[in-house]
Design a protein around this motif. Structure first.
Motif, PDB file in Angstrom:
ATOM      1  N   GLN A  10       0.825  -1.215   0.000  1.00 32.61           N
ATOM      2  CA  GLN A  10       0.000   0.000   0.000  1.00 32.61           C
ATOM      3  C   GLN A  10       0.861   1.268   0.000  1.00 32.61           C
ATOM      4  N   THR A  11       2.117   1.118   0.362  1.00 34.19           N
ATOM      5  CA  THR A  11       3.030   2.268   0.334  1.00 34.19           C
ATOM      6  C   THR A  11       4.302   1.862  -0.409  1.00 34.19           C
ATOM      7  N   LEU A  12       5.145   2.838  -0.696  1.00 29.02           N
ATOM      8  CA  LEU A  12       6.339   2.614  -1.519  1.00 29.02           C
ATOM      9  C   LEU A  12       7.366   1.741  -0.791  1.00 29.02           C
ATOM     10  N   PRO A  13       7.631   0.512  -1.273  1.00 24.08           N
ATOM     11  CA  PRO A  13       8.659  -0.329  -0.637  1.00 24.08           C
ATOM     12  C   PRO A  13      10.054   0.233  -0.924  1.00 24.08           C
ATOM     13  N   ASP A  14      11.027  -0.147  -0.079  1.00 21.17           N
ATOM     14  CA  ASP A  14      12.380   0.377  -0.308  1.00 21.17           C
ATOM     15  C   ASP A  14      13.254  -0.603  -1.088  1.00 21.17           C
ATOM     16  N   HIS A  15      12.614  -1.594  -1.722  1.00 19.32           N
ATOM     17  CA  HIS A  15      13.352  -2.582  -2.502  1.00 19.32           C
ATOM     18  C   HIS A  15      12.546  -2.863  -3.759  1.00 19.32           C
ATOM     19  N   LYS A  16      13.235  -3.058  -4.878  1.00 18.76           N
ATOM     20  CA  LYS A  16      12.522  -3.336  -6.126  1.00 18.76           C
ATOM     21  C   LYS A  16      11.652  -4.584  -5.976  1.00 18.76           C
ATOM     22  N   TRP A  17      10.433  -4.518  -6.490  1.00 22.45           N
ATOM     23  CA  TRP A  17       9.504  -5.633  -6.336  1.00 22.45           C
ATOM     24  C   TRP A  17       8.707  -5.814  -7.612  1.00 22.45           C
ATOM     25  N   GLU A  18       7.976  -6.934  -7.647  1.00 24.68           N
ATOM     26  CA  GLU A  18       7.139  -7.258  -8.798  1.00 24.68           C
ATOM     27  C   GLU A  18       5.833  -7.842  -8.290  1.00 24.68           C
ATOM     28  N   MET A  19       4.730  -7.397  -8.845  1.00 28.26           N
ATOM     29  CA  MET A  19       3.458  -8.038  -8.562  1.00 28.26           C
ATOM     30  C   MET A  19       3.171  -9.016  -9.684  1.00 28.26           C
ATOM     31  N   CYS A  20       3.016 -10.306  -9.339  1.00 29.96           N
ATOM     32  CA  CYS A  20       2.576 -11.261 -10.354  1.00 29.96           C
ATOM     33  C   CYS A  20       1.125 -11.565 -10.082  1.00 29.96           C
ATOM     34  N   THR A  21       0.342 -11.588 -11.133  1.00 25.37           N
ATOM     35  CA  THR A  21      -1.075 -11.894 -10.982  1.00 25.37           C
ATOM     36  C   THR A  21      -1.581 -12.513 -12.267  1.00 25.37           C
ATOM     37  N   SER A  22      -2.809 -13.031 -12.216  1.00 24.81           N
ATOM     38  CA  SER A  22      -3.315 -13.811 -13.335  1.00 24.81           C
ATOM     39  C   SER A  22      -4.650 -13.253 -13.819  1.00 24.81           C
ATOM     40  N   ILE A  23      -4.845 -13.252 -15.133  1.00 21.70           N
ATOM     41  CA  ILE A  23      -6.119 -12.758 -15.683  1.00 21.70           C
ATOM     42  C   ILE A  23      -7.270 -13.626 -15.163  1.00 21.70           C
ATOM     43  N   ASP A  24      -7.054 -14.950 -15.129  1.00 21.75           N
ATOM     44  CA  ASP A  24      -8.018 -15.843 -14.473  1.00 21.75           C
ATOM     45  C   ASP A  24      -7.716 -15.766 -12.976  1.00 21.75           C
ATOM     46  N   LYS A  25      -8.646 -15.197 -12.214  1.00 23.15           N
ATOM     47  CA  LYS A  25      -8.356 -14.932 -10.804  1.00 23.15           C
ATOM     48  C   LYS A  25      -8.183 -16.202  -9.978  1.00 23.15           C
ATOM     49  N   LEU A  26      -8.651 -17.350 -10.477  1.00 24.35           N
ATOM     50  CA  LEU A  26      -8.609 -18.568  -9.673  1.00 24.35           C
ATOM     51  C   LEU A  26      -7.562 -19.573 -10.136  1.00 24.35           C
TER      52      LEU A  26
END
Ligand SMILES: *[C@@H]1O[C@H](CO)[C@@H](O)[C@H](O)[C@H]1NC(C)=O
Ligand SMILES: *[C@@H]1O[C@H](CO)[C@@H](O)[C@H](O)[C@H]1NC(C)=O
Ligand SMILES: *[C@@H]1O[C@H](CO)[C@@H](O)[C@H](O)[C@H]1NC(C)=O
Length: 464
Positions: free
Chosen positions: A284-300
């Motif tokens: 929810q706030t700016l992390p101090d380390h590079k990150w990646e959100m992985c997610t899927s078009i099919d939510k399940l």
């Protein structure tokens, strides 16, 4: 000036140039850091710059689980590991008695797989990197692994090297290539034995995991290694730090390769290259380390499943809003699709990817190679996410304010302030109210004349 002297001078200059080139090379080699097999050393490696600039990638989950294509890519585990009744029912309803998971292998045909078609789609989606499952927890390898006897895509099913075919097509289009690899394999006898020994023996790691990781790197020279399946044993069991020190010091991809953080129990979110933390992690706030959100078009599910229905499918608005939030908070967005067993990408996934590509074709300037700004989110009548590029600030707002006036409280205007909307030629009129809130007159055009249907980008120059 006589000719011999001229020649002598030229010779002297050449010698001097050679000496200085040699010394530069020597200094370069001398200053190259050697990484030692411990987290303190490995964590200090600077992340290769391409990854942060890329911002958006496509994740592909493809394997034997794409054959039953029901439930999720965890099909085998749900069926045999957990013995869930609905999976047992599915098998008895649809397959003959005695049908084993291995019997799905020959049906993984990849018959219509055309790597160039996939790569064209990913290019049109605006992806700067693509990550393919080379081997999921089921252990089936999508390349001719020499240590995955009769459980690889050359011996069984496609009879093709899928990792190579996709990589070739991806690189032709100057997209970076990432390889997903699961450390664990649910049902490998040596892994089961090591787990029985509390991860104190390494039979599986020396016979399977390490040979395959080295093989993947040496053969396909990936730009990214997306590690997974780490959680049951510590990194000392997986020999992760030994592997990573080789990867960073001596591998053919030592300068450009990027890795994530799933290298052993408790590593995730603490050690490695960039952080994934959990799947679908969304700070929810700016992390101090590079990150990646992985997610899927099919939510399940990550793998293709035939029982997907529309409410499970993320909408364009959800996907693009998430991409914007992720990039504003310094992350990369890796969006997953699951192809079918015959190598097709169903139209609903194509449509979502193309919607992202269309949005990026207008707004990519605010996304690719951007940096987080001093404020990331301003929330009032509409959510506004900021990004920046040098002195330019981008404000991406998700919903059109009814008044036609966008209020921005954070940017402070100066005598040189200029404000435009990406995809619209002329400057926008603006003013400030008595409390110095910036009021931007949005273009008064019919919706069809707007550059995108939602998530518009305001470009601000000369603001502080
Ligand atoms: C793990 O690393 C240690 C230390 O370098 C080495 O002695 C051992 O052989 C490695 N084991 C495997 C399975 O690679
Ligand atoms: C991981 O963390 C848990 C909970 O903090 C702890 O019980 C466990 O010993 C840790 N494992 C390792 C390998 O550090
Ligand atoms: C939100 O915007 C309205 C005007 O649209 C303004 O009156 C109000 O003060 C703003 N609220 C905050 C918390 O900034």
């Amino acid at each position: 000036m006589g000719e011999p002297l001229w020649r002598l001078r030229l010779l002297l200059q050449l010698v001097l140039a050679a000496v200085s080139v040699t010394s530069v090379l020597a200094r370069g080699a001398g200053s190259r850091r050697r990484y030692t097999p411990d987290w303190q050393s490995l964590d200090a490696r600077p992340l290769p710059a391409w990854f942060d600039e890329a911002k958006f990638g496509v994740f592909v989950h493809w394997g034997v689980f794409s054959v039953p294509a029901w439930g999720s890519e965890w099909f085998w585990w749900h069926w045999k590991g957990e013995a869930l009744p609905q999976y047992q029912q599915f098998m008895s309803d649809n397959y003959p008695p005695g049908f084993s998971y291995a019997d799905f292998g020959p049906q993984f045909s990849a018959r219509f797989f055309n790597a160039d078609h996939w790569a064209d789609l990913f290019l049109a989606a605006g992806a700067k990197y693509v990550v393919l499952t080379t081997k999921h927890h089921e252990g089936f390898t999508n390349w001719p692994s020499p240590v995955s006897w009769n459980w690889n895509s050359m011996d069984v099913g496609p009879h093709r090297d899928l990792v190579d075919e996709l990589g070739t097509a991806i690189r032709k289009r100057h997209i970076r290539y990432g390889l997903y690899h699961s450390l664990l394999e649910w049902f490998h006898p040596l892994y089961i034995l090591d787990k029985k020994n509390n991860c104190k023996t390494q039979h599986f790691v020396s016979a399977k995991t390490m040979p395959e990781l080295y093989d993947l790197v040496n053969r396909y020279k990936p730009d990214l290694l997306w590690s997974d399946g780490e959680w049951e044993c510590p990194d000392s069991y997986w020999n992760s730090t030994e592997f990573l020190s080789w990867l960073y010091n001596d591998s053919p991809v030592k300068d450009e390769v990027v890795v994530n953080d799933r290298w052993g129990q408790n590593c995730s979110c603490h050690h490695g290259g960039y952080y994934n933390c959990q799947d679908k992690f969304k700070p929810q706030t700016l992390p101090d380390h590079k990150w990646e959100m992985c997610t899927s078009i099919d939510k399940l599910s990550w793998g293709y499943r035939r029982n997907m229905v529309m409410p499970n499918v993320a909408s364009d608005v959800e996907i693009i809003s998430e991409l914007v939030q992720t990039v504003s908070l310094g992350g990369n967005y890796l969006l997953n699709i699951g192809p079918t067993k015959d190598g097709l990408i169903v139209p609903i996934f194509q449509e979502r990817l193309l919607a992202v590509g269309k949005w990026l074709s207008i707004n990519g300037e605010a996304i690719y190679a951007s940096k987080p700004w001093r404020v990331q989110l301003e929330k009032n009548t509409t959510s506004v996410w900021y990004t920046s590029k040098e002195s330019v600030v981008y404000a991406i707002f998700l919903h059109w304010p009814e008044s036609g006036i966008l209020r921005l409280e954070t940017p402070k205007t100066t005598s040189t302030t200029q404000i435009t909307m990406l995809g619209i030629q002329k400057d926008l009129k603006w003013s400030t109210d008595p409390s110095e809130v910036l009021l931007i007159n949005l273009p008064q055009v019919p919706p069809s004349a707007l550059p995108v249907p939602f998530a518009w980008t305001i470009k601000l120059t000369g603001v502080e």
